[in-house]
Design an enzyme around this catalytic site. Structure first.
Site, short mmCIF file in Angstrom:
data_model
loop_
_atom_site.label_atom_id
_atom_site.label_comp_id
_atom_site.label_asym_id
_atom_site.label_seq_id
_atom_site.Cartn_x
_atom_site.Cartn_y
_atom_site.Cartn_z
CE1 TYR A 207 -3.97 -2.01 0.14
CE2 TYR A 207 -2.97 -3.12 2.02
CZ TYR A 207 -3.95 -3.06 1.05
OH TYR A 207 -4.92 -4.04 0.98
CG ASP B 91 -2.80 -12.64 5.57
OD1 ASP B 91 -3.30 -13.73 5.83
OD2 ASP B 91 -3.42 -11.73 5.01
CG HIS C 209 2.45 -7.78 -2.57
ND1 HIS C 209 1.31 -7.29 -1.96
CD2 HIS C 209 3.35 -7.95 -1.59
CE1 HIS C 209 1.53 -7.19 -0.67
NE2 HIS C 209 2.76 -7.57 -0.41
CE1 TYR D 253 -9.04 -4.31 2.01
CE2 TYR D 253 -9.18 -3.38 4.21
CZ TYR D 253 -8.56 -4.22 3.30
OH TYR D 253 -7.48 -4.96 3.70
NE ARG D 254 -4.63 -1.22 4.59
CZ ARG D 254 -4.00 -2.15 5.28
NH1 ARG D 254 -4.45 -3.39 5.32
NH2 ARG D 254 -2.91 -1.85 5.97
#
Ligand code: ADP
Length: 617
Positions: free
Chosen positions: A162, A222, A466, A547-548
């Site tokens: 992110y 995670d 990623h 959502y993000r």
């Protein structure tokens, strides 16, 4: 700076060597390190990741450093930094003027986005400052107002996928709260609560809870290296029944963009004789407006303390169900909905695609298949048959039930019967699978023990990074089909393997599409950018919103929430301008730009056909 070129054999070998020192251990002087119990795992994980690198660990800077924020000239910047050194101590201010090092998860940078989608030197800070107390945070904020210096707070900066530690606005000064503010301030065994500072990782909170001997669980996502506080205010999720982190936070202390220190919830009411309020971590609301919400996924304040509820430890049973056909997912989701609504499913379960089971074996995709573009379905099928103990299947459901044996048995019987309606499904317990199987990592995560195993799929491509595309849809088969077909076809169009996971609650599901790409491949990065923009727009047309999201997509995602001619964004801007009149705090985060920067080309609203977006960063 250009994308690092493919290296000669000698350079490749040098790049492949992990740093000579062992991964740092969690200690008083290393808040972001790994607990001893995971050290070996970290050593092996790092070695695997570095064995898939083809570019050097760092690259020379091509531009004058430190990179300056907009509207600040070098003379003013130097003057301001000198003053900051006097205020905080020279040892607590660092210029970002050295080569950028991407590192890896446990040794991550606080200078830039280690998983760069644009060029490595684009999303960078000018400097980093390390406050040691809420008063010092307030001092930094007042300093920023004096010099109109954009600042960007991070807790741990491990927000990988992110944007990591990078500021949204290039050249901002990163306020790294975690390095010196990293204490678990309280663990209350009676009320099952804790209070943490920004630099407390899930690993650390877990270790501290163990030391108390209280039978309490933390709720890790995670991977366990991120901060409890940063994850929560970015509205991350975990997998125990306390998996909605924001819903389980209780009480904030924060510094407003003017430097004022505020406590929310019951913390606003002082306790007896100057003590903290005794219900600060027990009851979420103060009298009056509930303001906590505006401090998550926003740029309205810097959070310096946060209360969190801990789950009382309980017995638990993780299980796995495999389903044979690609098309089974609609039926599976229709089955999950009533089970989740009735709370027969104990946690937010994951429905993962078979490609993830292969990727988490940590074998590079090139060892399986040498073609380009997405791996063909038939190849995947053959690989699953050969390498997975479950053989060929399409979807894998991981769930956990909680409570005494009789309760679990009755829930399991209902769950088994419900999934039994899908032809060809197979049911597994952890004891049915080899000790190396990924299910054992899920057992830990779903019972409050932070983990590192999820990193392994980062070996899928060389120099792997990623990002996530994560829309919310109703828990309904037909919505699942729309979003899944949209994501799969666009991944094909842009040439990526699709790694879909559904995190399924009773009323909504998070569809998490994980895009894994080679950081040294400029074309792959250009395609990630194109794919993200196209997926965001296509999903929004169907009524599905993220959502993000990564820093680069926050402007477009914010605008998809455009009801009433962007009424929500205008409300955010009104709040921003009232709370932060000089626009110093995290400009652009969550798509919210202060007046000073609005409409000057900083917003990234479309993907151009280049590796970097057109707008100024
Ligand atoms: P993590 O701690 O999980 O690694 P980060 O520190 O990267 O997460 O935080 C995620 C994002 O949340 C950051 O990019 C930043 O925008 C915001 N953030 C993190 N910590 C704070 C904080 N204490 N106050 C305000 N915003 C924060």
């Amino acid at each position: 700076m250009s994308i690092p070129k493919r290296q000669s054999t000698a350079a490749v070998e040098a790049a492949m060597a992990p740093p000579s020192a062992l991964p740092p251990l969690l200690a008083e002087d290393c808040h972001s390190g790994i607990p001893a119990r995971h050290h070996q795992q970290a050593i092996e994980s790092r070695a695997r990741l570095y064995s898939n690198r083809t570019v050097p660990a760092s690259t020379p800077r091509s531009q004058e450093t430190p990179v300056l924020p907009p509207d600040v000239d070098r003379e003013t910047f130097n003057l301001a930094v000198d003053e900051l050194r006097k205020l905080l101590g020279a040892e607590n201010v660092e210029l970002n003027d050295k080569p950028l090092v991407d590192g890896w998860y446990m040794e991550h940078p606080n200078t830039h986005d280690a998983f760069h989608i644009v060029e490595q030197e684009d999303l960078v800070s000018s400097a980093t400052v390390y406050p040691g107390s809420v008063e010092e945070v307030s001092t930094i904020v007042k300093w920023a107002n004096k010099y109109l210096m954009p600042i960007y707070p991070i807790s741990m900066g491990r927000n990988i996928g992110y944007g990591g530690a990078a500021p949204r606005l290039r050249g901002s000064v990163v306020v790294d709260l975690g390095r010196r503010m990293n204490q678990v301030l309280k663990i209350d065994g009676e009320s099952a609560t804790c209070m943490v500072e920004p630099g407390v990782s899930y690993f650390k909170l877990y270790e501290e809870v163990q030391k108390t001997g209280f039978p309490l669980w933390v709720d890790p996502p995670d991977l366990g290296g991120g901060s409890v506080l940063g994850n929560c205010i970015d509205r991350g999720v975990g997998y125990t029944p306390y998996g909605d982190h924001w819903a389980n936070h209780c009480g904030l202390e924060l510094v407003l963009p003017t430097g004022e220190i505020v406590r929310t919830g019951m913390g606003a009411l002082p306790g007896k004789d100057g003590a903290d309020n005794p219900t600060w971590q027990s009851f979420q609301h103060n009298y009056g407006p509930s303001v906590d919400g505006i401090f998550s996924q926003s740029n309205f304040g810097i959070v310096t303390k946060m209360g969190m509820w801990l789950m009382p430890a309980t017995e638990h049973q993780t299980y796995m169900v495999t389903f044979p056909h690609d098309d089974d997912f609609e039926q599976i989701i229709e089955i999950i909905r009533p089970l989740a609504l009735q709370r027969i499913l104990g946690n937010i379960p994951q429905l993962r695609n078979v490609i993830q089971e292969l990727a988490v074996l940590a074998t590079p995709r090139s060892k399986y298949w040498s073609g380009s573009g997405p791996m063909p379905r038939e190849t995947l099928r053959a690989l699953a048959k050969k390498y997975l103990p479950t053989g060929d299947c399409s979807w894998i459901f991981y769930g956990t039930v909680y409570g005494p044996e009789a309760t679990r048995n009755s829930q399991m019987a209902t769950i088994k019967a419900a999934f039994g309606r899908v032809a060809g499904m197979k049911f597994y317990l952890p004891s049915d699978l080899p000790s190396t199987h990924y299910i054992h990592s899920r057992v830990k995560i779903c019972s409050g023990t932070p983990e590192l195993r999820e990193l392994d799929w980062l070996n899928w491509v060389p120099n792997a990074a990623h990002t996530f595309f994560a829309p919310i849809t109703p828990t309904r088969g037909r919505d699942a089909r729309i979003v899944h077909e949209l994501v799969t076809s666009l991944h094909h169009k842009w040439g990526f393997d699709s790694f879909p996971t559904w995190c399924v609650a009773g009323r909504e599901m998070h569809y998490i599409a994980n895009i894994v790409y080679d950081r040294a491949d400029a074309d792959a990065k250009r395609r990630v950018n194109g794919l993200m923009h196209e997926m965001i727009a296509a999903a929004a047309r169907e009524g599905y919103g993220e959502y993000r999201t990564h820093l680069l997509y926050q402007d477009v995602v914010a605008r998809t929430y455009g009801f009433g001619g962007q009424a929500l964004l205008r409300l955010s801007e009104t709040l921003k301008d009232a709370l932060d009149p000089n626009g110093i705090l995290a400009p652009g985060r969550a798509g919210i730009w202060p007046k000073r920067y609005r409409g000057r080309g900083f917003e990234i609203l479309e993907a151009k056909d280049e590796s970097a977006p057109k707008a100024k960063l």
